[in-house]
Design a protein around this motif. Structure first.
Motif, PDB file in Angstrom:
ATOM      1  N   ASP A  39      12.110  19.405  66.343  1.00 18.63           N
ATOM      2  CA  ASP A  39      12.526  19.705  64.979  1.00 18.63           C
ATOM      3  C   ASP A  39      13.269  21.032  64.856  1.00 18.63           C
ATOM      4  OD1 ASP A  39      11.235  17.377  64.243  1.00 18.63           O
ATOM      5  OD2 ASP A  39       9.322  18.403  63.884  1.00 18.63           O
ATOM      6  N   GLY A  40      13.492  21.683  65.978  1.00 22.56           N
ATOM      7  CA  GLY A  40      14.179  22.971  65.953  1.00 22.56           C
ATOM      8  C   GLY A  40      13.280  24.078  66.482  1.00 22.56           C
ATOM      9  N   TRP A  41      13.729  25.315  66.303  1.00 22.29           N
ATOM     10  CA  TRP A  41      12.961  26.461  66.774  1.00 22.29           C
ATOM     11  C   TRP A  41      11.838  26.778  65.799  1.00 22.29           C
ATOM     12  CZ3 TRP A  41      13.591  28.857  71.420  1.00 22.29           C
ATOM     13  CH2 TRP A  41      14.744  28.531  72.128  1.00 22.29           C
ATOM     14  N   LYS A  68      11.164  26.200  71.293  1.00 25.46           N
ATOM     15  CA  LYS A  68      12.084  25.141  70.903  1.00 25.46           C
ATOM     16  C   LYS A  68      11.362  23.801  70.878  1.00 25.46           C
ATOM     17  CE  LYS A  68      16.653  23.238  71.885  1.00 25.46           C
ATOM     18  NZ  LYS A  68      17.833  23.266  72.792  1.00 25.46           N
TER      19      LYS A  68
END
Length: 370
Positions: free
Chosen positions: A20-22, A17
């Motif tokens: 910017d996200g996963w 994680k």
């Protein structure tokens, strides 16, 4: 719904994680785990290079790509991080089945079998060297890139062992001579795509081989100081029995150079006659009769003349074995341990010893010819 990777039997990808996200994490080697955090941190920063007038700002995607490229370059250039199998046995399959897809190649067998540990065993050292010599003569181009890399890593260990222990340098000189001759021919035919990898890599390998040859040429045997019983103190009949145990004519000549007594025993006609009878048939004698000045047969010259025309019998302290019942290629001591423990690879034959067959270096190569 659980996430499945490319292979439905695998646990899936590793995800991290970020702001910017996963994002998917792709580690290339255990040796790089310590540097992964630093490389990941770089991928989320802005890098400014150049002078104040010519500033170049890299985006996050460019930094991430550069970080991955550095990981790959480090993995490819670092030979220590190259991970090869160290198995004592492998299943030799020559066609696809329901249980196994594809077939076992020479390069795969060379990578998976534990040859790195085998060269540390004096019983298996000559066997591995002879196998590398046969591969250098005819099968080097059939190996994959990883197998070729493993080949030179094992060769490096062999040379270093000879330099440290002074064990059988003549055998290694023959191996390096055959390998250098093969590489010179292959490098000239590089336009035909006969080599795996950049031509500069092979030129460096050839230079390394030439350096090894020079080191072996300048090798000085260490004189061992021993106040106990030496070879010269043994009686003549025991020295004669020792010479009769040799199966290589060059070993007899080398031992004969130690003392005048051993030289006299090494020139015995009966010794060389027994050696010729062991390696060659009587029909081959008739084609290469070499009489001496006194009219007798010169068995010493005949041995070396026959050696150029016919192959000699090979003797090894320990070899790979092949189980005809279950198609397993293995080092014998490990296979017997598995039979006793009934784990790993249990042989289902009623009498496993009748299924075992010693595998010579040439037979090892022939197993993977389709």
């Amino acid at each position: 719904m659980p996430f499945l990777g490319q292979d439905w039997r695998s646990p899936g990808w590793r995800w991290v994680k970020t702001e910017d996200g996963w994002k998917r994490c792709e580690p290339f080697s255990p040796a790089l785990e310590d540097g992964n955090n630093q490389l990941n941190d770089i991928s989320h920063t802005v890098i400014i290079t150049g002078d104040d007038e010519n500033e170049e700002v890299y985006s996050t995607e460019d930094c991430e790509f550069a970080a991955k490229k550095r990981k790959k370059d480090h993995f490819r250039n670092n030979t220590d991080s190259q991970c090869f199998y160290r198995e004592k046995w492998i299943y030799v399959h020559k066609e696809s089945t329901r249980e196994r897809h594809g077939y076992c190649t020479l390069g795969e067998a060379f990578n998976r079998l534990d040859f790195s540990s085998a060269i540390q065993d004096i019983r298996r050292f000559n066997y591995v060297v002879k196998l590398l010599q046969l591969i250098a003569k005819s099968q080097l181009t059939s190996l994959s890139g990883a197998a070729q890399k493993n080949y030179f890593n094992i060769l490096d260990k062999i040379v270093q062992k000879v330099m440290e222990d002074q064990y059988n340098p003549r055998l290694i000189k023959d191996l390096l001579q055959d390998l250098s001759s093969t590489l010179c021919i292959l490098i000239r035919g590089v336009g035909k795509s006969v080599l795996v990898g950049n031509i500069n890599i092979w030129i460096c390998r050839l230079e390394t081989i030439l350096l090894w040859q020079q080191q072996l040429k300048n090798l000085q045997m260490n004189k061992q100081v021993n106040n106990g019983l030496t070879l010269s103190d043994l009686p003549l009949h025991m020295l004669n029995n020792i010479l009769y145990r040799f199966s290589d004519g060059w070993d007899i000549i080398t031992l004969g150079q130690v003392t005048p007594t051993l030289y006299m025993l090494s020139e015995d006609r009966q010794l060389w006659k027994k050696l010729c009878q062991y390696h060659f048939a009587e029909k081959q004698f008739c084609r290469h009769l070499i009489p001496s000045e006194k009219g007798h047969i010169d068995w010493k010259l005949m041995y070396f003349a026959l050696q150029k025309c016919y192959p000699i019998k090979e003797q090894y302290g320990d070899t790979l074995h092949f189980c005809r019942h279950c198609s397993i290629l293995f080092w014998k001591d490990y296979h017997l341990a598995l039979l006793l423990q009934d784990t790993g690879h249990p042989c289902t034959a009623s009498d496993p010893n009748t299924c075992l067959m010693p595998v010579s270096p040439q037979h090892f190569i022939d197993l993977f010819k389709f």
